[in-house]
Design an enzyme around this catalytic site. Structure first.
Site, PDB file in Angstrom:
ATOM      1  N   LYS A 104       0.857  -1.189   0.000  1.00 26.95           N
ATOM      2  CA  LYS A 104       0.000   0.000   0.000  1.00 26.95           C
ATOM      3  C   LYS A 104       0.885   1.228   0.000  1.00 26.95           C
ATOM      4  O   LYS A 104       2.048   1.166   0.429  1.00 26.95           O
ATOM      5  CB  LYS A 104      -0.873   0.010   1.262  1.00 26.95           C
ATOM      6  CG  LYS A 104      -2.124   0.829   1.126  1.00 26.95           C
ATOM      7  CD  LYS A 104      -3.259   0.023   0.505  1.00 26.95           C
ATOM      8  CE  LYS A 104      -4.542   0.822   0.393  1.00 26.95           C
ATOM      9  NZ  LYS A 104      -5.688  -0.064   0.073  1.00 26.95           N
TER      10      LYS A 104
HETATM   11  P1  NAD Z   1     -13.049   7.768  -1.772  1.00 26.90           P
HETATM   12  O1  NAD Z   1     -12.014   8.787  -1.519  1.00 26.90           O
HETATM   13  O2  NAD Z   1     -13.587   7.613  -3.144  1.00 26.90           O
HETATM   14  O3  NAD Z   1     -14.282   8.017  -0.799  1.00 26.90           O
HETATM   15  C1  NAD Z   1     -14.201   8.127   0.592  1.00 26.90           C
HETATM   16  C2  NAD Z   1     -15.560   8.603   1.098  1.00 26.90           C
HETATM   17  O4  NAD Z   1     -15.565   8.614   2.519  1.00 26.90           O
HETATM   18  C3  NAD Z   1     -15.912  10.033   0.655  1.00 26.90           C
HETATM   19  O5  NAD Z   1     -17.287  10.079   0.340  1.00 26.90           O
HETATM   20  C4  NAD Z   1     -15.640  10.863   1.909  1.00 26.90           C
HETATM   21  O6  NAD Z   1     -16.375  12.065   1.964  1.00 26.90           O
HETATM   22  C5  NAD Z   1     -16.075   9.872   2.959  1.00 26.90           C
HETATM   23  N1  NAD Z   1     -15.549  10.147   4.291  1.00 26.90           N
HETATM   24  C6  NAD Z   1     -14.311  10.500   4.663  1.00 26.90           C
HETATM   25  N2  NAD Z   1     -14.250  10.680   5.995  1.00 26.90           N
HETATM   26  C7  NAD Z   1     -15.481  10.421   6.458  1.00 26.90           C
HETATM   27  C8  NAD Z   1     -16.063  10.425   7.746  1.00 26.90           C
HETATM   28  N3  NAD Z   1     -15.356  10.736   8.833  1.00 26.90           N
HETATM   29  N4  NAD Z   1     -17.366  10.080   7.856  1.00 26.90           N
HETATM   30  C9  NAD Z   1     -18.091   9.773   6.769  1.00 26.90           C
HETATM   31  N5  NAD Z   1     -17.614   9.754   5.545  1.00 26.90           N
HETATM   32  C10 NAD Z   1     -16.327  10.068   5.385  1.00 26.90           C
HETATM   33  O7  NAD Z   1     -12.444   6.390  -1.225  1.00 26.90           O
HETATM   34  P2  NAD Z   1     -12.838   4.900  -1.645  1.00 26.90           P
HETATM   35  O8  NAD Z   1     -11.921   4.488  -2.715  1.00 26.90           O
HETATM   36  O9  NAD Z   1     -14.309   4.796  -1.842  1.00 26.90           O
HETATM   37  O10 NAD Z   1     -12.418   4.107  -0.335  1.00 26.90           O
HETATM   38  C11 NAD Z   1     -13.259   3.999   0.801  1.00 26.90           C
HETATM   39  C12 NAD Z   1     -12.784   2.825   1.660  1.00 26.90           C
HETATM   40  O11 NAD Z   1     -12.792   1.636   0.886  1.00 26.90           O
HETATM   41  C13 NAD Z   1     -11.344   2.941   2.188  1.00 26.90           C
HETATM   42  O12 NAD Z   1     -11.266   2.284   3.431  1.00 26.90           O
HETATM   43  C14 NAD Z   1     -10.546   2.161   1.162  1.00 26.90           C
HETATM   44  O13 NAD Z   1      -9.318   1.697   1.656  1.00 26.90           O
HETATM   45  C15 NAD Z   1     -11.506   1.038   0.882  1.00 26.90           C
HETATM   46  N6  NAD Z   1     -11.296   0.336  -0.382  1.00 26.90           N
HETATM   47  C16 NAD Z   1     -11.253   0.990  -1.575  1.00 26.90           C
HETATM   48  C17 NAD Z   1     -11.090   0.274  -2.753  1.00 26.90           C
HETATM   49  C18 NAD Z   1     -11.134   0.927  -4.103  1.00 26.90           C
HETATM   50  O14 NAD Z   1     -11.113   0.193  -5.099  1.00 26.90           O
HETATM   51  N7  NAD Z   1     -11.220   2.227  -4.226  1.00 26.90           N
HETATM   52  C19 NAD Z   1     -10.941  -1.107  -2.697  1.00 26.90           C
HETATM   53  C20 NAD Z   1     -10.979  -1.746  -1.473  1.00 26.90           C
HETATM   54  C21 NAD Z   1     -11.184  -1.015  -0.314  1.00 26.90           C
END
Ligand code: NAD
Length: 417
Positions: A104
Site C-alpha cells: 500500500k
Molecule cells: P473515496 O475517496 O472515493 O471516498 C471516501 C468517502 O468517505 C468520501 O465520500 C468521503 O467524503 C467519505 N468520508 C471520509 N471521511 C469520512 C467520515 N469521517 N465520515 C463519513 N464519511 C467520510 O475512497 P474509496 O476508494 O471509496 O475508499 C473507501 C474505503 O474503501 C477505504 O477504506 C478504502 O481503503 C476502501 N477500499 C477501496 C477500494 C477501491 O477500489 N477504491 C478497494 C478496497 C477497499
C-alpha cells in the site's frame, strides 16, 4: 489510548495462528512488513512556493506474488496506517486466491486543497520516488481514498517515461484508453453488493426491501449504494465527510449519485422530499438491516459498537471495525462480513486488468463481471464454510483461510539463505 490499525492486524493474525495451531516460527515473518519506503516529496505549488509532503510505499508481503495495493491521498496518512493497509492487502489477495502479496502507499495530503496541476506534479514526483521498488513484477499500485483513475493514469505515464516505453501493467485502476479494465471502477462496490446478497441469502433475509445505511459515498460507497438500490434494497441513509441524509422510505440513490458526480462528490446541499439531515454517528447507529461502512478505519469502535442496531455489517472500507468492537458485535449477534472478503472485488478486477495488460488483451465488461462474481462467490462460500466448521466469526474464517494460504506459500519458499 491512541489507535494503531497495525495492532488490529497483529491481534487478528495472532488469534488466527492460535486457532490453526501454528508455532511462532510458522508465521513470525508474516507479522512484519517486508519492505518500507518513506519519501519526502517536494512539490512546486502554483504560487511559486515549495511544499514537501510525506509519502510511503510499504510492501507487507511478496510471498504469494508481487505486492499489490492502492495509493491513498489523505491528511491522516501515516506509516502505521499504510502498514496496516498493506497487511490487509496480503490477506485479501489470499482470501480471493489471486497470485499477489500485499502493499500500500500513501501521501499525507488533502487532495481537495490542491489544484489539478499541483495534484499531477505531486503524483508524478511521488511515483518517481517510489519507482525503484514498484513495477509490474514487483508491486502494482491502484486507487484508494483520495485517488482515482486520472491519478493512476499519471502514475502509469510517469513510470513508463522513466523506463522509456509504455508499461500499462505497472498500475491498475487506469482510465480505459490507457489499458484500464472494463468494470474496474465499479468492482469494489459490486463485490460489496454481492457479499450483501450472499449473506442475506444465508441468513434467509430478503435483500429486496431491506433497509441499508452506507457511510462514505466515494468510489466504494456510492457504487455499493447504487447496486444495492438496483437489487431492490431500501437505502435509507448515506453520508460523507460533509454529513449524512436519511429517509425511511428509501433515498432516490440514482439522483444522489448524479448530484455527487456534479457537485465535487459532496452530499451537503442535496435535497429530496421527505429526507432529514443526520450526523455520521446517527448513520452508524441507525435502525437498519445492513450497515456498510465505506469511509475510513476505526469508525465502529469500543465506544459506539454497543449502540449499533444493524443486524448485518458488510465492510466496504478497510479496517472500519476495531478488535474491541468486533467482540462487542459478536456478543450482540451482529453478523459481519469482513473487509478482506467484502471489499476484495476491487483487487480481483485489478488482477484481471493486470492479466489483460500483460497479454495485450481486452475483455468485455460482461466477461469481467461474470469472472468477478465467480471469484466472490467462491471466496464467500469458502470463508462461510470455514467459519461454520470452526464455529467462529466470518472475520476469523477469512483470516484462517488467508493465513493458511500465506503460511503454506512461505513454507514452500523457505527462508533464504
Ligand atoms: P473515496 O475517496 O472515493 O471516498 C471516501 C468517502 O468517505 C468520501 O465520500 C468521503 O467524503 C467519505 N468520508 C471520509 N471521511 C469520512 C467520515 N469521517 N465520515 C463519513 N464519511 C467520510 O475512497 P474509496 O476508494 O471509496 O475508499 C473507501 C474505503 O474503501 C477505504 O477504506 C478504502 O481503503 C476502501 N477500499 C477501496 C477500494 C477501491 O477500489 N477504491 C478497494 C478496497 C477497499
Amino acid at each position: 489510548m491512541s489507535y494503531n490499525p497495525y495492532d488490529n492486524v497483529l491481534a487478528t493474525v495472532e488469534k488466527a495462528a492460535k486457532l490453526l495451531g501454528y508455532t511462532p516460527e510458522d508465521y513470525e515473518a508474516v507479522k512484519f512488513p517486508e519492505r518500507e519506503l518513506h519519501v519526502s516529496v517536494p512539490v512546486r505549488m502554483d504560487d511559486g512556493s515549495v511544499r514537501v509532503f510525506q509519502g510511503y510505499r510499504i510492501q507487507h508481503s511478496t510471498v504469494r506474488g508481487p505486492a499489490k495495493g492502492g495509493v491513498r491521498y489523505h491528511p491522516g496518512v501515516n506509516k502505521d496506517e499504510v502498514r496496516a493497509l498493506a497487511a490487509w492487502m496480503t490477506f485479501k489477495c489470499a482470501v480471493v486466491d489471486i497470485p499477489y502479496g500485499g502493499g500500500k502507499g500513501g501521501v499525507a495530503v488533502d487532495p481537495a486543497s490542491l489544484s489539478l496541476g499541483e495534484l499531477q506534479r505531486l503524483t508524478r514526483r511521488f511515483t518517481s520516488m517510489i519507482a525503484p521498488i514498484i513495477g509490474p513484477d514487483r508491486d502494482i499500485p491502484a486507487p484508494d481514498v483520495g485517488t482515482n483513475a486520472e491519478v493512476m493514469g499519471w502514475m502509469m505515464d510517469t513510470y513508463s517515461m522513466l523506463n522509456g516505453h509504455a508499461i500499462p501493467a505497472a498500475v491498475t485502476g487506469k482510465p480505459i484508453p490507457l489499458g484500464g479494465s472494463q468494470g474496474r471502477g465499479e468492482a469494489t462496490g459490486r463485490g460489496v453488493m454481492l457479499c450483501t446478497k450472499y449473506i442475506c441469502e444465508k441468513l434467509d433475509r430478503p435483500l429486496a426491501g431491506a433497509a441499508v445505511a452506507v457511510q462514505g459515498m466515494g468510489n466504494v460507497g456510492s457504487v455499493s449504494a447504487r447496486l444495492l438500490h438496483e437489487q431492490g434494497a431500501r437505502v435509507v441513509a448515506v453520508s460523507d465527510v460533509s454529513g449524512g441524509i436519511y429517509k425511511a422510505a428509501g433515498l432516490a440513490i440514482p439522483a444522489v449519485c448524479q448530484y455527487l458526480s456534479k457537485r465535487g462528490n459532496l452530499l451537503s446541499g442535496y435535497e429530496e422530499a421527505g429526507m432529514t439531515r443526520i450526523g455520521n454517528e446517527e448513520l452508524l447507529e441507525a435502525d437498519v438491516t445492513v450497515l456498510i461502512p465505506a469511509a475510513l478505519e476505526n469508525q465502529i469502535n469500543a465506544e459506539n459498537a454497543g449502540r449499533i442496531r444493524a443486524q448485518v455489517i458488510v465492510e466496504g472500507a478497510n479496517g472500519p471495525t476495531t478488535v474491541e468492537a468486533d467482540e462487542i458485535l459478536e456478543r450482540n449477534g451482529t453478523v459481519l462480513v469482513p473487509d478482506i472478503l467484502a471489499n476484495a472485488g476491487g483487487v480481483v478486477v485489478s488482477y484481471f486488468e493486470w492479466v489483460q495488460n500483460l497479454q495485450a488483451l481486452e475483455w468485455e465488461e460482461a466477461e469481467v463481471n461474470a469472472k468477478l462474481e465467480k471469484a466472490m462467490q467462491k471466496a464467500f462460500d469458502s470463508v462461510y464454510g470455514i467459519a461454520a466448521e470452526k464455529q467462529t466469526t466470518l472475520r476469523m474464517g477469512a483470516y484462517l483461510l488467508a493465513l493458511k494460504r500465506v503460511v503454506e506459500a512461505l513454507r514452500f519458499r523457505g527462508i533464504w539463505p
